[in-house]
Write a protein that holds these residues in place. Structure first.
Motif, mmCIF file in Angstrom:
data_model
loop_
_atom_site.group_PDB
_atom_site.id
_atom_site.type_symbol
_atom_site.label_atom_id
_atom_site.label_comp_id
_atom_site.label_asym_id
_atom_site.label_seq_id
_atom_site.Cartn_x
_atom_site.Cartn_y
_atom_site.Cartn_z
ATOM 1 N N ASP A 112 0.949 -1.197 -0.002
ATOM 2 C CA ASP A 112 0.123 0.077 0.142
ATOM 3 C C ASP A 112 0.899 1.501 0.013
ATOM 4 N N VAL A 113 2.108 1.077 -0.009
ATOM 5 C CA VAL A 113 3.022 2.362 -0.033
ATOM 6 C C VAL A 113 3.272 2.498 -1.850
ATOM 7 N N ARG A 114 2.948 3.827 -2.084
ATOM 8 C CA ARG A 114 2.992 4.071 -3.363
ATOM 9 C C ARG A 114 4.520 4.572 -3.797
ATOM 10 N N ARG A 115 5.306 3.988 -4.326
ATOM 11 C CA ARG A 115 6.608 4.363 -4.942
ATOM 12 C C ARG A 115 6.933 4.437 -6.225
ATOM 13 N N ALA A 116 8.195 4.716 -6.647
ATOM 14 C CA ALA A 116 8.630 4.591 -7.859
ATOM 15 C C ALA A 116 8.855 2.917 -8.435
ATOM 16 N N ARG A 117 8.647 2.502 -9.433
ATOM 17 C CA ARG A 117 9.194 1.117 -9.796
ATOM 18 C C ARG A 117 11.032 1.285 -9.963
ATOM 19 N N CYS A 118 11.484 0.082 -9.219
ATOM 20 C CA CYS A 118 12.878 0.327 -9.335
ATOM 21 C C CYS A 118 13.598 -1.264 -9.762
ATOM 22 N N ARG A 119 14.652 -1.240 -10.251
ATOM 23 C CA ARG A 119 15.428 -2.287 -10.668
ATOM 24 C C ARG A 119 16.995 -2.290 -10.739
ATOM 25 N N TYR A 120 17.561 -3.430 -10.393
ATOM 26 C CA TYR A 120 19.091 -3.140 -10.683
ATOM 27 C C TYR A 120 19.231 -3.110 -12.269
ATOM 28 N N VAL A 121 20.467 -2.368 -12.382
ATOM 29 C CA VAL A 121 20.777 -2.310 -13.924
ATOM 30 C C VAL A 121 22.163 -3.260 -14.032
#
Length: 384
Positions: A112-121
């Protein structure tokens, strides 16, 4: 006199440590060094916990009462030193990583915490792959970065390649990409103790720290809870969900958020002192000493000071002044009324983070008038 190991250096914290009757011993990252007369050891990498421990053991510091970090880069090392030296305060270095690594933080948060989508590069990750996953515009930055350094907004394969060139390589967990959120930023500074929010304030940046890294003037001011009641409510609820969800220890925290039409979206949350002059303007506005709170937590003591939450008489803000060939401190003082100002106009004056050669604090009974004054000072700094 008991010693307090401090990772990093800032003079206002130094004064707070000495007011508590403690003798600081600093671990600083070369080439930085504290003023003459300070006890310190230089290290090559503030994030290398082994190097920090070797520096402490070699220094043979007497009667160590605690450890704290000035910077985000030192919070893991501080927890590790507490473990090894049997000192009070947070010793859970694994939990600390949830507040350092951007991917670990966002992947561990409740749904339920809205945040940016994130992934390792990782090596070989293409622009096309990231654009398909995160959107046509995304952000690339160090996974454990701070202060928006080496952070780039990417819109094309060419920009992506340039961004990667300034980032650490040969690590599958060194770089992250996040979806870009085009919205105003506010941040919450606060104290979390006993699994609950003890106190918080909210401030607004004049420009984003990323824009300041690129040459803009960094400035911020305290927001009026009466004028932004719903925003404060959202921020306090979000802070509770984030800090609970990540298992935060007792801490001073700094949470960055984006203000979208649908509500607040988390940027990231750190368990450290806020940077720049945020501790100073919070104390001037509310009488809450975040430096003293951080010291108490490092000593394993409860925070005893009164945490004022009422309506302040005046709201305070700050500006990190950049060099201008045409301006002196007297020029600023003739044009504006300051609560505090220091400005070094000499061409050989040292330049700090965000291009800083000086700083100013201003205040007003009306938050909107304070915002306008800061905008006028920034414009004056930029244009002369």
């Amino acid at each position: 006199m008991p010693s307090l190991i401090v990772i990093g250096y800032r003079d206002d914290l130094d004064r707070a440590v000495r007011r508590r009757g403690l003798d600081p011993y600093y671990l600083v990252q070369a080439p930085m060094s504290p003023p003459p007369g300070q006890r310190f050891t230089s290290v090559a990498d503030m994030e290398n916990a082994q190097e920090l421990l070797r520096a402490v053991l070699a220094a043979r510091i007497d009667d160590v009462a605690g450890v704290l970090s000035v910077h985000e880069m030192g919070v893991f090392g501080a927890a590790y030193l507490r473990q090894q030296l049997s000192l009070p305060g947070n010793t859970d270095s694994k939990t600390v990583l949830s507040f350092r690594d951007k991917y670990l933080q966002k992947s561990k948060l409740p749904d339920d915490v809205r945040r940016a989508r994130c992934r390792y590069v990782t090596e070989g990750t293409s622009f096309a792959e990231l654009a398909a996953d995160l959107g046509e515009v995304f952000v690339v930055k160090p996974a454990t970065g701070a202060g928006s350094l080496r952070t780039e907004i990417v819109r094309s394969p060419e920009e992506y390649e340039r961004a990667l060139q300034q980032l650490p390589s040969q690590s599958d967990v060194g770089v992250v990409a996040e979806s870009f959120i085009d919205a105003p930023e506010v941040y919450t500074d606060g104290i979390w103790e006993g699994g609950a929010l003890r106190w918080s304030s909210m401030s607004s940046n004049h420009i984003s720290p990323l824009s300041a890294v690129k040459g803009g003037v960094l400035a911020a001011h305290i927001l009026d809870r009466r004028r932004h009641a719903d925003l404060f409510r959202q921020a306090e609820e979000l802070a509770g969900r984030v800090l609970t969800g990540l298992g935060a220890p007792d801490c001073v925290f700094h949470m960055e958020t984006f203000v979208e039409e649908s509500g607040l979206t988390l940027g990231e949350c750190a368990i450290r002192l806020p940077g720049a002059l945020s501790p100073n303007v919070n104390q001037l506005t509310y009488g809450v000493d975040l430096f003293d709170a951080e010291i108490s937590l490092a000593l394993g003591e409860p925070i005893a000071q009164e945490l004022g939450g009422g309506t302040p008489d005046r709201f305070y803000g700050y500006i990190l002044l950049r060099r201008s060939q045409a301006l002196t401190q007297e020029d600023f003082e003739r044009a504006f009324d300051f609560d505090e100002i220091v400005y070094h106009s000499s061409p050989d004056a040292p330049v700090g983070p965000y291009g800083r050669v000086g700083q100013a604090v201003v205040s007003d009974e009306d938050e909107l008038q304070l915002q306008k004054t800061i905008e006028d000072i920034v414009r004056f700094n930029e244009l002369g």
